[in-house]
Design a protein around this motif. Structure first.
Motif, PDB file in Angstrom:
ATOM      1  N   SER A 173      65.449 132.164  51.181  1.00 59.60           N
ATOM      2  CA  SER A 173      64.033 131.929  51.447  1.00 59.60           C
ATOM      3  C   SER A 173      63.810 131.770  52.950  1.00 59.60           C
TER       4      SER A 173
ATOM      5  N   ARG B 276      62.745 129.208  54.432  1.00 60.43           N
ATOM      6  CA  ARG B 276      63.226 127.926  54.938  1.00 60.43           C
ATOM      7  C   ARG B 276      64.734 127.943  55.155  1.00 60.43           C
ATOM      8  N   ASP B 277      65.405 128.787  54.344  1.00 65.34           N
ATOM      9  CA  ASP B 277      66.836 128.963  54.609  1.00 65.34           C
ATOM     10  C   ASP B 277      67.048 129.527  55.998  1.00 65.34           C
TER      11      ASP B 277
ATOM     12  N   SER C 199      66.661 126.973  58.587  1.00 65.46           N
ATOM     13  CA  SER C 199      67.775 126.044  58.734  1.00 65.46           C
ATOM     14  C   SER C 199      68.987 126.727  59.371  1.00 65.46           C
TER      15      SER C 199
ATOM     16  N   GLU D 130      65.227 119.129  57.922  1.00 66.91           N
ATOM     17  CA  GLU D 130      65.372 120.069  56.808  1.00 66.91           C
ATOM     18  C   GLU D 130      66.626 119.790  55.976  1.00 66.91           C
ATOM     19  N   THR D 131      67.475 118.899  56.424  1.00 68.47           N
ATOM     20  CA  THR D 131      68.785 118.761  55.787  1.00 68.47           C
ATOM     21  C   THR D 131      68.716 117.817  54.599  1.00 68.47           C
ATOM     22  N   PRO D 132      69.693 117.877  53.684  1.00 64.86           N
ATOM     23  CA  PRO D 132      70.727 118.914  53.599  1.00 64.86           C
ATOM     24  C   PRO D 132      70.201 120.136  52.854  1.00 64.86           C
ATOM     25  N   ARG D 133      70.718 121.256  53.175  1.00 61.53           N
ATOM     26  CA  ARG D 133      70.214 122.492  52.608  1.00 61.53           C
ATOM     27  C   ARG D 133      71.371 123.442  52.364  1.00 61.53           C
ATOM     28  N   HIS D 134      71.470 123.936  51.132  1.00 60.97           N
ATOM     29  CA  HIS D 134      72.516 124.901  50.806  1.00 60.97           C
ATOM     30  C   HIS D 134      71.983 126.293  51.038  1.00 60.97           C
ATOM     31  N   VAL D 135      72.591 127.018  51.923  1.00 62.15           N
ATOM     32  CA  VAL D 135      72.162 128.379  52.207  1.00 62.15           C
ATOM     33  C   VAL D 135      73.195 129.316  51.592  1.00 62.15           C
TER      34      VAL D 135
ATOM     35  N   VAL E  85      76.441 125.284  54.111  1.00 63.02           N
ATOM     36  CA  VAL E  85      75.597 124.132  53.870  1.00 63.02           C
ATOM     37  C   VAL E  85      75.199 123.566  55.223  1.00 63.02           C
TER      38      VAL E  85
ATOM     39  N   ASP F  54      74.010 120.470  56.653  1.00 64.18           N
ATOM     40  CA  ASP F  54      73.740 119.039  56.491  1.00 64.18           C
ATOM     41  C   ASP F  54      73.950 118.348  57.839  1.00 64.18           C
TER      42      ASP F  54
END
Lengths: 570, 462
Positions: B2, B4-5, B8, B56-61, B66, B68
């Protein structure tokens, strides 16, 4: 206002940083302005803080590190004791800095001088404001370092370097005791926070801790048996001597004992030891001062003796009296040094009092201010600050017994004897040298300011009943000292007490002889063994660095095999 | 993936964009300053975006990465270190002459590889990041083509790194065979011990810990000083970050702890002892790095992720200060790596000498420098976990180490009759070195703000 407390040591530290990092680009007046201004601003802040002072408080900036229970902070604590200390240190320090602007003019090391002086003041302020003993120790060591750098300021002359090393090494003996005392306290009470440690001190062997702290205090404050460095410390420029003797360094020991008096109160033996050391130094310093020819060395012995008086008061439990005397002593001793400095400056750096004479006419301001300082030092009744502080010590000695009181009284006699002897020799009689008076408002103003303080600085608190009979006796004794001084104007034949020679014979030579005797024997293996082991290990390890790629690859494979073996068969 | 990915991933995109831009610019205008400026801007943007995307964290892309707090902390460290190297090395390359634009491209690619490592949670991104970091190092180490030592070091590194990468890859294959997945988080449980051991070989090589350390001194000495600084900070720091995350997510076994303990003790001992009488400053710093990675392993074994991160931060600042001075003093024909080059440095260039002295005091671990507090924290966490052997080894070997650090400091203050001419610091380099030194002192007296960052980053791994 109270929040500004950290600026009191912070501003001189800033001055040091500016002078040492960016000072090369400053003009000489700018250097003087930064050096003097930082201490002046610090004095202003200290005054502001004092005006708003109601009750003791702490200002903890941050925690330095946390190791289990042990969490020393970077924090300050202000109470009546440290308030007096910072006011005296900053204001007297400021006046001495202002004086130095003129005194050091023309010296090649102008910037270095002000940088180290600022660091010196900052370290001393840290010492007296620290809320824990570790932070205090930082200031303690900083003071030691700066005194080394300033005593050896004119390092081109090897004699000055020697004097600096002597001061550093002798005080180091005491510092070591102090450091061991800190370790002991950590081990016993688990904290170095001064308040905490004092409340928990009841449960430990207070005598050991107090004795170790006393060791540190004796070193820094030049008390017997570690007093030998102080006279030689005169090798530094005169403003440095004034700063070391009046506001910083030597009073650190007095402060330390006053600060940890709860500990000393738990150990009566050690406290009596403090009084005995103080009394002995008081007398020996006074006798030593009589035997000197160098005007600055007279003042050095005088400091030793006056700090002895403060130690005596501390030992008798009268620490407010001791701190009161610290304050007035700071005024008149700084004044005496600055006045003496202005005399030597006008006499082409002549220090021998027997080559001076009749100076009262040609150097009226120096004469007047030196006379005021001398009067205050010998405690002329009612008109001087020294009288009130000295009487408060004598008063508490009187309460503890006639014995202590009479010792102090002999000290009083000696004091007015040696200092008025100097006054008569230097300023009266016939002139012996050509005089080239240096007139500089920066030289005279600080002297005048200090002279006023030396007169009225004792009026603020008058804690003793001044009309008791023993006070009259003391006044008469100090007057008598002046009269005797008039008849003792000729050089004295006795050499004072030769501690340097005594230590040379008792410690230095036997130590060197022992070191030579056991030069190459198995005991050395203790120190050479690890060095040899490290060097051998180094050779072996270096042998693995062949530079050959095959060998490096083999190393990786070897490591892989070992790792596999460990994880598969563990 | 996405939008947002993508946001990040901004730090990586910035640095990657910087690398591409530098390459394009260098294709049209071969101008050193231009390439340097583009690089500096790219790395600065990367650093700023690290701060910006913190919320924005944590976020798995994808399953690979990741983003974080932990990843961001290391991305920030790596971009800051690369930025510092880019600024400090400009004068160095000016004096060397020749075509230097590619250095900046490779520098950014290596930094990007390190960032991928810091964010990877999958064996594939682990390997990709590793190669992205390692491949630029081959040409970088051999960048001074006129010097035999540089070429030799490049070839040695190429062969050994390729070999150890092969071993690492084999270990990954074994893990895959056992678990049927490549994600760190799902490898746990019946972890194939042999696979783990082989991965450790590859990681140990990159970290330069005993017994995989033999390349370190030769490469440190042969590589141009900026590249050595890059290896010492970005390469080792990123590798340590991925090791921390990998072991945290797969879990430790007693046998693994024993193996790492042996490696740590051997590294501390061999590193410090080998450095003792070393007269080449770059080699000396190489040996010193072996020892310091050993200290870091102690922190890792004690489970102090925040402690290890603090140590790495202090170590970065220290090493960059030291190599910054080496770069600043290096001339056209050779690097200033002989101890004799530093004789009386204080009397010629007090500023540079001050930075060097501060760095070496920090390496030795003396108070009011970051190195002291970092070491204190390691010791405390080690004692809390009951690692007596390791802490004892740390204490003894650091005591041995103080000797060679002080030896350099003494040399700096020696008086010399006639001083060899040395280049002056540029204003930018002076400013950066000043900041590095300020950070070094800050880390030594006021650790709290940084500790808070480290603790929150470590929390992301739990």
């Amino acid at each position: 206002m109270q929040d500004l407390l950290w600026l009191v040591p912070g501003l001189p530290l800033l001055g040091f940083l500016v002078l040492s990092l960016a000072g090369g680009r400053l003009s000489r007046p700018a250097m003087a302005a930064v050096g003097t201004g930082s201490v002046g601003a610090s004095a202003m802040v200290a005054t502001l803080v004092a005006l708003g002072f109601h009750e003791p408080f702490r200002q903890v900036l941050w925690e330095w590190m946390r190791v289990g229970e042990f969490a020393p902070t970077i924090g300050f604590r202000l109470d009546a004791l440290s308030l007096v200390m910072i006011l005296v240190i900053t204001w007297v320090g400021f006046l001495i800095h202002a004086y130095s602007c003129a005194f050091m003019a023309g010296d090649a090391g102008y910037r270095r001088f002000f940088a180290i002086m600022n660091l010196f003041v900052a370290a001393m302020l840290t010492l007296v404001l620290a809320d824990n003993l570790l932070f205090l120790y930082l200031g303690w060591e900083g003071v030691g370092l700066c005194s080394y750098l300033l005593i050896g300021f004119w390092y081109q002359d090897p004699a000055n370097g020697r004097a600096a090393r002597k001061a550093f090494i002798v005080t180091r003996v005491g510092d070591t005791a102090f450091a061991i005392g800190l370790f002991f306290l950590i081990a016993q009470v688990g904290t170095l926070d001064i308040e905490e440690a004092m409340t928990r001190a009841g449960s430990i062997s207070a005598a050991t801790a107090a004795a170790l702290l006393l060791g540190g205090a004796v070193g820094k404050s030049a008390q017997i048996p570690l007093q030998v460095w102080l006279p030689d410390a005169m090798a530094g420029p005169t403003p440095v001597s004034a700063l070391i003797h009046a506001a910083t360094m030597v009073t650190a020991g007095v402060y330390l004992i006053a600060r940890t008096q709860a500990l000393f109160a738990l150990a009566p033996v050690v406290q009596t030891m403090v009084a005995v050391i103080g009394a002995a130094t008081l007398l020996l310093g006074g006798i030593g001062a009589l035997a000197q020819r160098d005007i600055k060395r007279v003042l050095a012995y005088s400091t030793m003796s006056q700090i002895g008086l403060m130690f005596l008061a501390l030992g008798l439990g009268a620490w407010p009296a001791a701190i009161f005397h610290f304050m007035t002593h700071a005024f008149f001793k700084a004044l005496l040094f600055l006045a003496a400095g202005s005399v030597t400056l006008s006499l082409h750096h002549e220090h021998d009092i027997f080559r001076m004479g009749g100076l009262w006419k040609s150097l009226p301001i120096s004469f007047a201010t030196f006379l005021i300082g001398a009067a205050s030092l010998s405690g002329m009744p009612f008109v001087t600050a020294g009288f009130f502080s000295k009487e408060s010590i004598l008063g508490s000695a009187w309460e503890r017994g006639v014995g202590w009181w009479s010792v102090a009284l002999v000290g009083v006699l000696l004091t007015s004897l040696y200092i008025f002897r100097v006054v008569f020799i230097v300023f009266f009689g016939e002139a012996k040298t050509s005089v080239a008076p240096r007139r500089d408002v920066l030289l005279t103003l600080p002297m005048v300011a200090l002279a006023i303080l030396a007169l009225v600085g004792g009026w603020i608190p008058i804690p003793v009943g001044v009309f008791e009979p023993h006070v009259g006796v003391a006044s008469v004794v100090s007057m008598a000292g002046i009269v005797i001084a008039w008849s003792l104007r000729a050089p004295l034949a006795f050499p004072g007490v030769d501690f340097d020679g005594l230590y040379e014979r008792a410690f230095v030579r036997p130590f060197l002889r022992l070191a030579n005797a056991v030069g190459r024997d198995p005991a050395d293996a203790v120190s050479f063994g690890p060095a040899w082991a490290a060097a051998t290990a180094h050779r072996l390890a270096s042998a693995t660095q062949t530079g050959s790629l095959r060998w490096y690859a083999a190393g990786i494979v070897f490591g892989g095999v070992v790792l596999l073996a460990v994880v598969l068969w563990w | 993936m996405s939008g947002r990915d993508v946001v990040s991933l901004l730090p990586m995109l910035m640095v990657a964009g910087g690398a591409v831009a530098t390459m394009l610019v260098a294709g049209f205008w071969r101008r050193h300053r231009l390439a340097q400026r583009v690089t500096v801007v790219g790395l600065a943007l990367g650093f700023v975006s690290v701060l910006w995307i913190d919320s924005e964290t944590p976020r798995h892309v994808t399953t690979l990465l990741v983003i974080d707090r932990f990843a961001l902390l290391f991305m920030g460290l790596l971009t800051a270190a690369s930025f510092t190297i880019a600024v400090l090395s400009t004068g160095y390359w000016d004096r060397k002459g020749g075509r230097v634009e590619e250095f900046y491209v490779l520098l950014q690619v290596a930094a990007l590889g390190g960032m991928v490592l810091a964010a990877s949670r999958h064996l594939v991104s682990f390997f990709l990041g590793l190669e992205l970091l390692t491949v630029p190092l081959y040409p970088l180490i051999a960048y001074s083509r006129a010097e035999d030592r540089s070429i030799e070091a490049g070839v040695k590194y190429l062969v050994l790194a390729a070999g150890s990468a092969a071993i690492l890859l084999f270990g990954m294959a074994l893990l895959y065979a056992e678990a049927g997945t490549l994600e760190f988080g799902r490898l746990g449980g019946g972890l194939a011990p042999a696979g783990l051991a082989l991965i450790l070989v590859g990681v140990g090589f990159k970290l330069g810990v005993a017994p995989f350390h033999l390349w370190v001194p030769d490469v440190y000495e042969g590589a141009p000083a900026p590249v050595t600084a890059l290896i010492a900070t970005v390469s080792k720091g990123a590798m340590f970050a991925v090791l921390l995350r990998f072991l945290q997510m797969t879990g430790m076994t007693p046998s693994l702890e024993a193996a790492l303990g042996v490696i740590a003790i051997a590294s501390m001992a061999l590193g410090n002892v080998s450095a003792l009488l070393q007269d080449n400053v770059k080699r000396l710093l190489g040996y010193s790095s072996i020892a310091h990675l050993g200290y870091l392993l102690v922190a890792l074994l004690a489970g102090g992720i925040d402690v290890a991160a603090y140590y790495l931060l202090a170590y970065f600042a220290t090493v960059l200060g030291a190599f910054g001075v080496v770069m600043a003093l290096s001339g056209r024909d050779r690097d200033a790596d002989d101890l004799a080059d530093y004789r009386g440095l204080y009397w010629r260039q007090p500023g540079a000498a001050l930075v060097l002295v501060a760095s070496f005091l920090s390496l030795a671990g003396l108070p009011i420098t970051g190195g002291f507090l970092a070491k204190v924290f390691v010791v405390v966490s080690g004692l809390r976990s009951g690692l007596w052997m390791l802490v004892a080894a740390l204490a003894v070997t650091s005591a041995v180490g103080v000797f060679y650090y002080l030896r350099v400091i003494v040399t700096v203050f020696r008086k010399v009759e006639e001083a060899p001419p040395s280049p002056r610091l540029s204003r930018a380099a002076g400013a950066v070195l000043g900041i590095v030194m300020g950070l070094l002192v800050w880390l030594g007296v006021w650790p709290e703000p940084f500790q808070r960052i480290m603790v929150s980053a470590a929390g992301a791994l739990r």
